[in-house]
Design a protein around this motif. Structure first.
Motif, PDB file in Angstrom:
ATOM      1  N   SER A 122      10.188  15.619  -8.022  1.00  0.00           N
ATOM      2  CA  SER A 122       9.946  15.485  -9.455  1.00  0.00           C
ATOM      3  C   SER A 122       8.985  14.334  -9.715  1.00  0.00           C
ATOM      4  N   TRP A 123       8.221  14.450 -10.807  1.00  0.00           N
ATOM      5  CA  TRP A 123       7.314  13.362 -11.189  1.00  0.00           C
ATOM      6  C   TRP A 123       8.085  12.155 -11.693  1.00  0.00           C
ATOM      7  N   GLN A 124       9.284  12.359 -12.196  1.00  0.00           N
ATOM      8  CA  GLN A 124      10.101  11.237 -12.650  1.00  0.00           C
ATOM      9  C   GLN A 124      10.454  10.327 -11.476  1.00  0.00           C
ATOM     10  N   VAL A 125      10.871  10.916 -10.369  1.00  0.00           N
ATOM     11  CA  VAL A 125      11.182  10.128  -9.175  1.00  0.00           C
ATOM     12  C   VAL A 125       9.928   9.435  -8.649  1.00  0.00           C
ATOM     13  N   CYS A 126       8.822  10.169  -8.642  1.00  0.00           N
ATOM     14  CA  CYS A 126       7.550   9.603  -8.189  1.00  0.00           C
ATOM     15  C   CYS A 126       7.175   8.373  -9.023  1.00  0.00           C
ATOM     16  N   ALA A 127       7.295   8.473 -10.344  1.00  0.00           N
ATOM     17  CA  ALA A 127       6.939   7.366 -11.232  1.00  0.00           C
ATOM     18  C   ALA A 127       7.883   6.182 -11.063  1.00  0.00           C
ATOM     19  N   THR A 128       9.163   6.462 -10.852  1.00  0.00           N
ATOM     20  CA  THR A 128      10.131   5.384 -10.658  1.00  0.00           C
ATOM     21  C   THR A 128       9.827   4.604  -9.388  1.00  0.00           C
ATOM     22  N   MET A 129       9.488   5.310  -8.318  1.00  0.00           N
ATOM     23  CA  MET A 129       9.126   4.637  -7.070  1.00  0.00           C
ATOM     24  C   MET A 129       7.884   3.776  -7.273  1.00  0.00           C
ATOM     25  N   PHE A 130       6.892   4.334  -7.965  1.00  0.00           N
ATOM     26  CA  PHE A 130       5.656   3.597  -8.250  1.00  0.00           C
ATOM     27  C   PHE A 130       5.974   2.309  -8.998  1.00  0.00           C
TER      28      PHE A 130
ATOM     29  N   VAL B  46       4.191   1.356   2.369  1.00  0.00           N
ATOM     30  CA  VAL B  46       5.481   1.897   1.939  1.00  0.00           C
ATOM     31  C   VAL B  46       5.303   3.361   1.538  1.00  0.00           C
ATOM     32  N   GLU B  47       6.395   4.097   1.559  1.00  0.00           N
ATOM     33  CA  GLU B  47       6.335   5.528   1.229  1.00  0.00           C
ATOM     34  C   GLU B  47       6.485   5.752  -0.270  1.00  0.00           C
ATOM     35  N   TRP B  48       5.617   6.596  -0.802  1.00  0.00           N
ATOM     36  CA  TRP B  48       5.629   6.935  -2.232  1.00  0.00           C
ATOM     37  C   TRP B  48       5.406   8.442  -2.345  1.00  0.00           C
ATOM     38  N   THR B  49       6.460   9.186  -2.658  1.00  0.00           N
ATOM     39  CA  THR B  49       6.395  10.638  -2.636  1.00  0.00           C
ATOM     40  C   THR B  49       5.624  11.196  -3.830  1.00  0.00           C
TER      41      THR B  49
ATOM     42  N   THR C 226       0.865  -1.178   0.000  1.00  0.00           N
ATOM     43  CA  THR C 226       0.000   0.000   0.000  1.00  0.00           C
ATOM     44  C   THR C 226       0.896   1.221   0.000  1.00  0.00           C
ATOM     45  N   LEU C 227       0.783   2.029  -1.044  1.00  0.00           N
ATOM     46  CA  LEU C 227       1.662   3.173  -1.227  1.00  0.00           C
ATOM     47  C   LEU C 227       1.049   4.403  -0.561  1.00  0.00           C
ATOM     48  N   ALA C 228       1.776   5.013   0.368  1.00  0.00           N
ATOM     49  CA  ALA C 228       1.311   6.196   1.095  1.00  0.00           C
ATOM     50  C   ALA C 228       2.266   7.355   0.826  1.00  0.00           C
ATOM     51  N   PRO C 229       1.762   8.600   0.801  1.00  0.00           N
ATOM     52  CA  PRO C 229       2.547   9.711   0.268  1.00  0.00           C
ATOM     53  C   PRO C 229       3.676  10.248   1.130  1.00  0.00           C
ATOM     54  N   THR C 230       3.662  10.025   2.434  1.00  0.00           N
ATOM     55  CA  THR C 230       4.726  10.565   3.283  1.00  0.00           C
ATOM     56  C   THR C 230       5.057   9.586   4.396  1.00  0.00           C
ATOM     57  N   ARG C 231       6.199   9.814   5.023  1.00  0.00           N
ATOM     58  CA  ARG C 231       6.615   8.981   6.144  1.00  0.00           C
ATOM     59  C   ARG C 231       5.611   9.069   7.287  1.00  0.00           C
TER      60      ARG C 231
ATOM     61  N   SER D  32      -5.497  23.199   5.547  1.00  0.00           N
ATOM     62  CA  SER D  32      -6.017  21.851   5.720  1.00  0.00           C
ATOM     63  C   SER D  32      -5.288  21.092   6.835  1.00  0.00           C
ATOM     64  N   LYS D  33      -6.056  20.320   7.593  1.00  0.00           N
ATOM     65  CA  LYS D  33      -5.490  19.433   8.606  1.00  0.00           C
ATOM     66  C   LYS D  33      -5.763  17.964   8.278  1.00  0.00           C
ATOM     67  N   THR D  34      -6.313  17.715   7.081  1.00  0.00           N
ATOM     68  CA  THR D  34      -6.677  16.345   6.722  1.00  0.00           C
ATOM     69  C   THR D  34      -5.956  15.822   5.486  1.00  0.00           C
ATOM     70  N   ASP D  35      -5.231  16.662   4.770  1.00  0.00           N
ATOM     71  CA  ASP D  35      -4.537  16.205   3.566  1.00  0.00           C
ATOM     72  C   ASP D  35      -3.368  15.297   3.931  1.00  0.00           C
ATOM     73  N   THR D  36      -3.140  14.291   3.097  1.00  0.00           N
ATOM     74  CA  THR D  36      -2.018  13.395   3.334  1.00  0.00           C
ATOM     75  C   THR D  36      -0.717  13.939   2.759  1.00  0.00           C
ATOM     76  N   PHE D  37      -0.808  14.863   1.809  1.00  0.00           N
ATOM     77  CA  PHE D  37       0.403  15.461   1.234  1.00  0.00           C
ATOM     78  C   PHE D  37       0.194  16.954   0.985  1.00  0.00           C
ATOM     79  N   GLY D  38      -0.600  17.286  -0.017  1.00  0.00           N
ATOM     80  CA  GLY D  38      -0.824  18.687  -0.355  1.00  0.00           C
ATOM     81  C   GLY D  38       0.021  19.117  -1.545  1.00  0.00           C
ATOM     82  N   ASN D  39      -0.300  18.575  -2.737  1.00  0.00           N
ATOM     83  CA  ASN D  39       0.455  18.905  -3.944  1.00  0.00           C
ATOM     84  C   ASN D  39       0.498  20.405  -4.214  1.00  0.00           C
ATOM     85  N   VAL D  40      -0.557  21.117  -3.817  1.00  0.00           N
ATOM     86  CA  VAL D  40      -0.605  22.561  -4.091  1.00  0.00           C
ATOM     87  C   VAL D  40       0.528  23.304  -3.389  1.00  0.00           C
ATOM     88  N   MET D  41       1.029  22.771  -2.285  1.00  0.00           N
ATOM     89  CA  MET D  41       2.163  23.413  -1.623  1.00  0.00           C
ATOM     90  C   MET D  41       3.392  23.368  -2.518  1.00  0.00           C
TER      91      MET D  41
END
Length: 341
Positions: A318-326, A157-160, A137-142, A252-261
Motif C-alpha cells: 500500500s502507498w500508506q505503508v510506503c509513505a509511513t516508512m518514508f 535502508v529498505e523502503w518498499t 539512502t532509501l532503496a526499494p527492496t532488500r 527487465s533485468k535492470t529495474d530495482t522494483f517494477g511497480n507495473v508488476m
C-alpha cells in the motif's frame, strides 16, 4: 505544520515508477498533516537528455536552488535523484550543513552502459559519492539494499513501494477480443534497458502486446510486425489493458522494483519474469507469479495461475505503508529548524 521538500529530476509529464512513487508519497503525507513541496524541472528551463529526449535535464543554478530552499525553509529535505537538481541540492545542503536523505530508484550505471561505453564501475563511484553524504539512502527492496552495501554504499535502508488497489482492480476483459489468445502484455518504457525485445522474441502461442512509448519503439515495431504496439496508457485505459490480458510479462533485468508488476497483479494478472533483482523481491508468492531463466517457461506456467491469487498478493502493498516508512526515515535539517524558529 512540518515542511518536507522533495528534490527530484524525474517529474510530470514523465510516466514512470519514480514519478508515481514520489507523487503518491506526497499525497499520503499531506492527508496526515504534512506540508510537502517538490523541487522539480517544472521550475526551470530544460534540455533533452542525450540519447533519451523524453527525459528533460534542468538548467538550474546553485543560487536558484538555494533561494528555493531558503524561502521554503523545510524541516526535512529528501533528494530523490542524482541528476542536475539533485546534485545542486546536495551541494547546497552539504555546504550549509543541512542534513538530508536520498533514495536510489534506478540502476543508472546499467542504463548508461546499455547506451554508452561507460563502465558501470565509474557510474557506481559517482553514485557512492553522491549518496554517502546522506543520513539515509532509501532503496526499494532488500536485494537492492544488499547489492548497494556490497558496493560499499553507506546508510542504506529498505523502503518498499505501494499500489492503488482501488484504481487497479479486476474487471471484465474488454480488449483484444479479435486477437489470438492467450494475450501477453508488457507495460512500460520501450527502451533497451527494459529488455522488451526478450519478450518479443518469445516462441510462445498467443499475441504479444506492448503498452508504452520510448526510444526503441519504432525499431521494435518494424522488427516484430506480429506484435501489437499500443501507445502509453493511463487511468482507466491502462487498467483495462491489464484486465484484458492473460499474463503480464516483465522482461527487465535492470529495474530495482517494477511497480507495473504490482499494478498487474492488483488487476488479477499473474506475472512472468526473470529471477533477478526486482522480481525476486516482489514475486515472493509462487501463486502470483513465476520466475524462470527461460522466460517462455515462466509465461507457460503463469498461464496456469489463478487471478484471485495474484490480486491477493498485490494487496499486501500500500502507498500508506510506503509513505509511513518514508516519513520515519526523514531526518531534521537542523538549519531548517533554526529558520522556522
Amino acid at each position: 505544520m512540518t515542511r518536507i521538500l522533495i528534490v527530484t529530476d524525474a517529474w510530470h509529464p514523465q510516466v514512470n515508477g519514480v514519478v508515481r512513487c514520489l507523487d503518491k508519497v506526497g499525497q499520503e503525507l499531506r492527508t496526515i498533516g504534512y506540508d510537502v513541496d517538490y523541487l522539480t524541472p517544472e521550475r526551470f528551463w530544460t534540455m533533452p537528455m542525450p540519447t533519451y529526449p523524453e527525459i528533460r535535464l534542468s538548467l538550474a543554478s546553485l543560487g536558484a536552488i538555494g533561494e528555493i530552499i531558503e524561502n521554503y525553509a523545510p524541516q526535512h529535505i529528501h533528494i530523490a535523484t542524482e541528476g542536475p537538481l539533485g546534485l545542486l541540492a546536495r551541494h547546497y545542503c552539504t555546504s550549509h550543513h543541512l542534513a538530508f536523505t536520498t533514495s536510489y530508484h534506478t540502476r543508472f550505471p546499467e542504463y548508461v552502459a546499455a547506451r554508452l561505453p561507460v563502465p558501470c564501475e565509474w557510474s557506481y563511484a559517482y553514485l557512492r559519492w553522491f549518496h554517502d553524504a546522506a543520513a539515509h539512502t532509501l532503496a526499494p527492496t532488500r536485494s537492492v539494499v544488499e547489492d548497494l552495501k556490497d558496493k560499499d554504499f553507506q546508510h542504506v535502508v529498505e523502503w518498499t513501494r505501494g499500489v492503488d488497489s482501488t484504481r487497479f482492480a479486476p474487471g471484465p476483459k474488454t480488449l483484444f477480443q479479435d486477437l489470438p489468445g492467450p494475450h501477453l502484455v508488457c507495460v512500460g518504457r520501450v527502451a533497451v534497458e527494459k529488455n522488451v525485445e526478450a519478450f518479443l522474441k518469445l516462441d510462445v502461442p498467443g499475441t504479444k502486446i506492448v503498452v508504452g512509448d520510448g526510444p526503441q519503439k519504432a525499431e521494435l515495431e518494424a522488427k516484430y510486425p506480429d506484435a501489437v504496439f499500443v501507445d502509453r496508457k493511463q487511468g482507466a485505459e491502462l487498467t483495462a489493458h491489464y484486465q484484458s490480458a492473460d499474463v503480464f510479462v516483465f522482461p527487465s533485468k535492470t529495474d530495482t522494483f517494477g511497480n507495473v508488476m504490482l499494478e498487474a497483479m492488483a488487476c488479477g494478472l499473474p506475472v512472468a519474469a526473470y529471477p533477478v533483482m526486482g522480481p525476486i523481491d516482489v514475486l515472493t508468492d509462487p501463486k502470483a507469479g513465476v520466475m524462470e531463466d527461460d522466460l517462455a517457461i515462466a509465461v507457460t506456467k503463469a498461464l496456469t495461475l489463478k487471478r484471485e491469487d495474484a490480486r491477493a498478493h498485490a494487496l499486501k502493498y500500500s502507498w500508506q505503508v510506503c509513505a509511513t516508512m518514508f516519513r520515519d526515515y526523514l531526518v531534521p535539517t537542523l538549519s531548517g529548524h533554526e529558520q522556522a524558529a
